[in-house]
Scaffold this motif. Structure first.
Motif, PDB file in Angstrom:
ATOM      1  N   ASP A 198     -18.019  87.546 -26.970  1.00 44.72           N
ATOM      2  CA  ASP A 198     -19.225  87.964 -27.691  1.00 44.72           C
ATOM      3  C   ASP A 198     -19.726  86.826 -28.563  1.00 44.72           C
ATOM      4  N   ASN A 201     -21.473  84.372 -26.527  1.00 45.47           N
ATOM      5  CA  ASN A 201     -22.766  84.897 -26.099  1.00 45.47           C
ATOM      6  C   ASN A 201     -23.803  84.806 -27.215  1.00 45.47           C
ATOM      7  N   VAL A 202     -23.403  85.157 -28.441  1.00 45.21           N
ATOM      8  CA  VAL A 202     -24.357  85.057 -29.557  1.00 45.21           C
ATOM      9  C   VAL A 202     -24.762  83.590 -29.751  1.00 45.21           C
ATOM     10  N   TYR A 205     -27.385  82.897 -27.469  1.00 47.49           N
ATOM     11  CA  TYR A 205     -28.628  83.536 -27.916  1.00 47.49           C
ATOM     12  C   TYR A 205     -29.275  82.682 -29.013  1.00 47.49           C
ATOM     13  N   SER A 220     -28.730  86.755 -23.110  1.00 49.10           N
ATOM     14  CA  SER A 220     -29.210  88.138 -23.097  1.00 49.10           C
ATOM     15  C   SER A 220     -28.087  89.104 -23.486  1.00 49.10           C
ATOM     16  N   LEU A 221     -26.847  88.728 -23.133  1.00 49.12           N
ATOM     17  CA  LEU A 221     -25.719  89.567 -23.565  1.00 49.12           C
ATOM     18  C   LEU A 221     -25.512  89.465 -25.076  1.00 49.12           C
ATOM     19  N   LYS A 223     -27.761  88.897 -27.402  1.00 49.31           N
ATOM     20  CA  LYS A 223     -28.879  89.322 -28.235  1.00 49.31           C
ATOM     21  C   LYS A 223     -28.538  90.520 -29.122  1.00 49.31           C
ATOM     22  N   SER A 224     -27.885  91.532 -28.513  1.00 50.85           N
ATOM     23  CA  SER A 224     -27.622  92.756 -29.282  1.00 50.85           C
ATOM     24  C   SER A 224     -26.632  92.498 -30.418  1.00 50.85           C
ATOM     25  N   LYS A 225     -25.800  91.449 -30.266  1.00 49.75           N
ATOM     26  CA  LYS A 225     -24.822  91.142 -31.317  1.00 49.75           C
ATOM     27  C   LYS A 225     -25.452  90.389 -32.484  1.00 49.75           C
ATOM     28  N   GLY A 227     -27.581  91.304 -34.387  1.00 47.15           N
ATOM     29  CA  GLY A 227     -27.820  92.182 -35.527  1.00 47.15           C
ATOM     30  C   GLY A 227     -26.926  91.843 -36.706  1.00 47.15           C
ATOM     31  N   MET A 235     -34.178  89.119 -38.372  1.00 44.83           N
ATOM     32  CA  MET A 235     -34.133  89.648 -37.000  1.00 44.83           C
ATOM     33  C   MET A 235     -34.657  88.603 -36.018  1.00 44.83           C
TER      34      MET A 235
END
Ligand code: HEC
Ligand code: HEC
Length: 304
Positions: A198, A201-202, A205, A220-221, A223-225, A227, A235
């Motif tokens: 993760d 992945n961030v 991103y 893209s994986l 992105k949600s992390k 946050g 944001m």
């Protein structure tokens, strides 16, 4: 005030000082008394070059007098000035005190000059060649060791000549940065993000935000992390001046570029400090310096 960490060193140094002076006195007294072996004709018996004989006369009076004067001088001096361990001496002189007094005197001398600039806005000051020459000198003496002589910084030390600001680039904010210093603090975030995958992945991103080369699947994986980062970096990743959180979308990297550097930031966080200048520089000096730094990234305004 004691400069020694324990009383032992105070006594040790004081002892050596006093014993040495007393030893000089004893040596003087002793050399006046003791007789070298003589050959009854007031010579030492040493003969050089055939007829050059070494006499055994007492020390000349004037010389002994001078010797005693120097010893008296030593005691008077030690009574007046520090010298015996950490005793301050009657005058209470210290090198730090003398330095402070000289700085205060020098500041008082240049105060009228700074008073003139303090009445001017930073924009005006940055157009004044005399003020900028002073600003340049102040920068070289107080800032260049960290920010570089061209103010362009280096890894960990922000570039002050561009338009990318951690805390904001208005004259007032620059002044606040100088006066009170800054503590940039990003906590280690790995636990909040998740697994090491993760985290990578961030990182991709984050690279994607500035259009830097990245792996788009990972991005893209990740992105949600992101946050977990948004509270400080926003944001949209554009940063937050109030916290000194850098803009991650501008391809300007204070702590290095690339997956490894970003993974490192996320895993370890970072504490980065700009030392406060309020105790080192006067308000007038900070006003001129802030104007100088502002002028570095506002060249067109300065040129007018
Ligand atoms: C010991 C090193 C050091 C010295 C000396 C130093 N700085 Fe800094 N400065 C830093 C660091 C490190 C930062 C970044 C702080 C952070 O990351 O939060 C910084 C940040 C700044 C900022 C904020 C930049 C931004 O993007 O908002 C300004 C302005 C600044 N320094 C100006 C100066 C000036 C002017 C001087 C000379 C009086 C000076 N600094 C002296 C290390 C130093
Ligand atoms: C509590 C606030 C905070 C959070 C949460 C936070 N950061 Fe930061 N981040 C900062 C600060 C402050 C700095 C600047 C450190 C300094 O002063 O040098 C920073 C610096 C960085 C940098 C270095 C930028 C550069 O120019 O080199 C990266 C990359 C970064 N953060 C990524 C992240 C990511 C990814 C996350 C989420 C996993 C995150 N941060 C979460 C406050 C935060």
């Amino acid at each position: 005030m004691s400069d020694f960490i324990s009383n032992f060193w105070h006594l040790y140094v004081a002892g050596i000082t006093l014993v040495s002076i007393i030893a000089c006195l004893i040596l003087l007294w002793f050399s006046g008394k003791a007789k070298a072996m003589t050959a009854n004709d007031n010579t030492t018996g040493h003969v050089w070059d055939g007829d050059l004989r070494e006499m055994n006369n007492p020390l000349p009076r004037w010389w002994v007098g001078l010797f005693i004067i120097t010893i008296v001088f030593a005691f008077v001096y030690l009574a007046m000035y520090p010298g015996v361990g950490n005793l301050a001496g009657k005058f209470g002189w210290t090198s730090a005190g003398q330095y402070d007094a000289e700085v205060a005197k020098a500041n008082a001398e240049v105060a009228p000059l700074y008073a003139k600039f303090s009445g001017m806005s930073p924009e005006e000051v940055s157009k004044d060649p005399q003020a900028m020459a002073i600003g340049d000198r102040l920068f070289m003496n107080n800032c260049a060791q960290c920010h570089g002589s061209d103010a362009r910084g280096s890894k960990g030390f922000p570039n002050l000549a561009d338009n990318d600001w951690l805390y904001g680039g208005s004259p007032d904010v620059i002044k606040a940065t100088l006066t009170q210093g800054r503590n940039g603090n990003m906590p280690p975030m790995a636990a909040a993000v998740g697994t090491p995958e993760d985290v990578r992945n961030v990182a991709h991103y984050v690279l994607s935000l500035s259009g830097s080369p990245h792996d788009s699947l990972r991005a893209s994986l990740g992105k949600s992390k992101f946050g977990a980062c948004a509270a400080c970096h926003g944001m949209d990743g554009k940063g937050n001046h109030a916290m000194g959180a850098p803009n991650l979308t501008d391809d300007v990297w204070l702590h290095g570029w690339g997956e490894n550097a970003i993974v490192n930031m996320i895993n370890n966080g970072k504490v980065n400090q700009m030392p406060a200048q309020a105790s080192k520089l006067t308000e007038g000096q900070i006003h001129v310096l802030a104007s100088y730094v502002w002028g570095l990234s506002n060249k067109t305004a300065v040129a007018q």
